[in-house]
Design an enzyme around this catalytic site. Sequence first.
Site, PDB file in Angstrom:
ATOM      1  N   LYS A 132      -1.263   5.266  -2.054  1.00  0.00           N
ATOM      2  CA  LYS A 132      -0.456   4.115  -2.499  1.00  0.00           C
ATOM      3  C   LYS A 132      -0.783   3.746  -3.945  1.00  0.00           C
ATOM      4  O   LYS A 132      -1.765   4.205  -4.505  1.00  0.00           O
ATOM      5  CB  LYS A 132      -0.668   2.928  -1.553  1.00  0.00           C
ATOM      6  CG  LYS A 132      -0.375   3.266  -0.082  1.00  0.00           C
ATOM      7  CD  LYS A 132       1.089   3.609   0.179  1.00  0.00           C
ATOM      8  CE  LYS A 132       1.329   4.435   1.430  1.00  0.00           C
ATOM      9  NZ  LYS A 132       1.457   3.735   2.671  1.00  0.00           N
TER      10      LYS A 132
HETATM   11  C1  LIG Z   1       1.622   3.781   4.259  1.00  0.00           C
HETATM   12  C2  LIG Z   1       2.645   2.999   4.974  1.00  0.00           C
HETATM   13  C3  LIG Z   1       2.322   2.162   6.046  1.00  0.00           C
HETATM   14  C4  LIG Z   1       0.961   2.124   6.672  1.00  0.00           C
HETATM   15  O1  LIG Z   1      -0.031   1.782   5.799  1.00  0.00           O
HETATM   16  P1  LIG Z   1      -1.567   1.892   6.284  1.00  0.00           P
HETATM   17  O2  LIG Z   1      -2.307   1.083   5.297  1.00  0.00           O
HETATM   18  O3  LIG Z   1      -1.904   3.347   6.225  1.00  0.00           O
HETATM   19  O4  LIG Z   1      -1.643   1.358   7.662  1.00  0.00           O
HETATM   20  C5  LIG Z   1       3.314   1.363   6.590  1.00  0.00           C
HETATM   21  N1  LIG Z   1       4.573   1.415   6.135  1.00  0.00           N
HETATM   22  C6  LIG Z   1       4.932   2.231   5.122  1.00  0.00           C
HETATM   23  C7  LIG Z   1       6.350   2.209   4.646  1.00  0.00           C
HETATM   24  C8  LIG Z   1       3.986   3.062   4.530  1.00  0.00           C
HETATM   25  O5  LIG Z   1       4.360   3.885   3.539  1.00  0.00           O
END
Ligand SMILES: *Cc1c(COP(=O)(O)O)cnc(C)c1O
Length: 388
Positions: A184
């Site tokens: 991210k």
């Molecule tokens: C990465 C992601 C998640 C989950 O995030 P985590 O921190 O790994 O639980 C949820 N929704 C979207 C759209 C994502 O890209």
Amino acid sequence: MRDKFLVFGAPLIEEAEIDEVVASMRSGWLGTGPKVARFESAFARYLGVEQSVAVSSCTAALHLSILAAGVKPGDEVITTALTFCATVNAVIHAGATPVLVDVDPSTMNMDPGQLRARLTPRTRAIVLVHFAGRPCDMAAICDIAASRGLAIVEDCAHAIETEYRGKKAGTFGDFGCWSFYVTKNVAAGEGGMVVARRPEDAARIKVLALHGMSQDAWKRFGDEGFKHYHVVECGFKYNMMDIQAAIGLHQLDRVEALWPRRRALWERYNAAFAGLPVGRPADPAPDTRHAYHLYTLLVDPDRAGITRDGFLDAMTARKIGVGVHYMSVPEHPYYQRAFGWKPEDYPHAMRIGRQTVSLPLSAKLTDEDALDVVTAVRDIVRPTKGRR
Ligand SMILES: *Cc1c(COP(=O)(O)O)cnc(C)c1O
């Protein structure tokens, strides 16, 4: 040909976060503590809100938000057919019934028209996703939610820098949820954050995130003397560690400095692929700010002369890591079994899911890396009009 594999979504880690992690290790305070508190305030300041609550993941953030929204078993929660499975799983874990809506084929975001068509008397909440960092049509969605008294939970996993009409994504709804997973825009390895519009919801989420205990563990063992806690709800083990916050704090410091770098990469790709028979992302809409989390191409075998999976293999063979965000939710066997969903019922999400490829877009990419990506794509996809 490159000699090193270009890892998709590799975070840009610098000395500041390495030193901060080491300092946490030396201090002996690894768990939820003062750095988590600092990260929460820094994040709230970045968004321009009063308070934010750090948790272990965005999945946890979504789960707790849906619970705090008062969603009960039997309620329906509307979400998008084009998202990571965690968005839908969070609805299911809260005991509600997920209802999918198809996306707009150009923005890849939840289509408000489809959303209206799926409302029933049992609809309680909308969980939307600002896909790839592009904001949803918040004017339309907030209108629908207000007219029906529905809660809005914004999945901002792609959208930390995203704005819509000058307002930050995640501050339109009742809850905003962010992810600090490795790929991210702000990476802490793992981690999540929740912003709630109502302070009492934030307080409840804080309690639910740590076993339902009335006091934070780090206050419990602090130098102010032992404090008893009381379990006031059956909560979860969803707290963030100081080690995670140590990384996140310094990543957050650089979030605005790195955004122009990813925008430049995004624009470079967009210009380089203009003559190719592949689908490119739509330009950001006026009066919005795109977070440039994903750069996605659509590979239609009839136009591109290669299948999507063939394209993925060819990129990997050229040592370029690629991603798929995402196969549409109804493609997965669990949801077909549990809810009887069929991909064909969400045709835009289905087509995008079967054609989409995400190219590396990390701020860690050098100009040379970006050139390797462009060259590989142009090698693999036959250009139109003999352009090379
Ligand atoms: C990465 C992601 C998640 C989950 O995030 P985590 O921190 O790994 O639980 C949820 N929704 C979207 C759209 C994502 O890209």
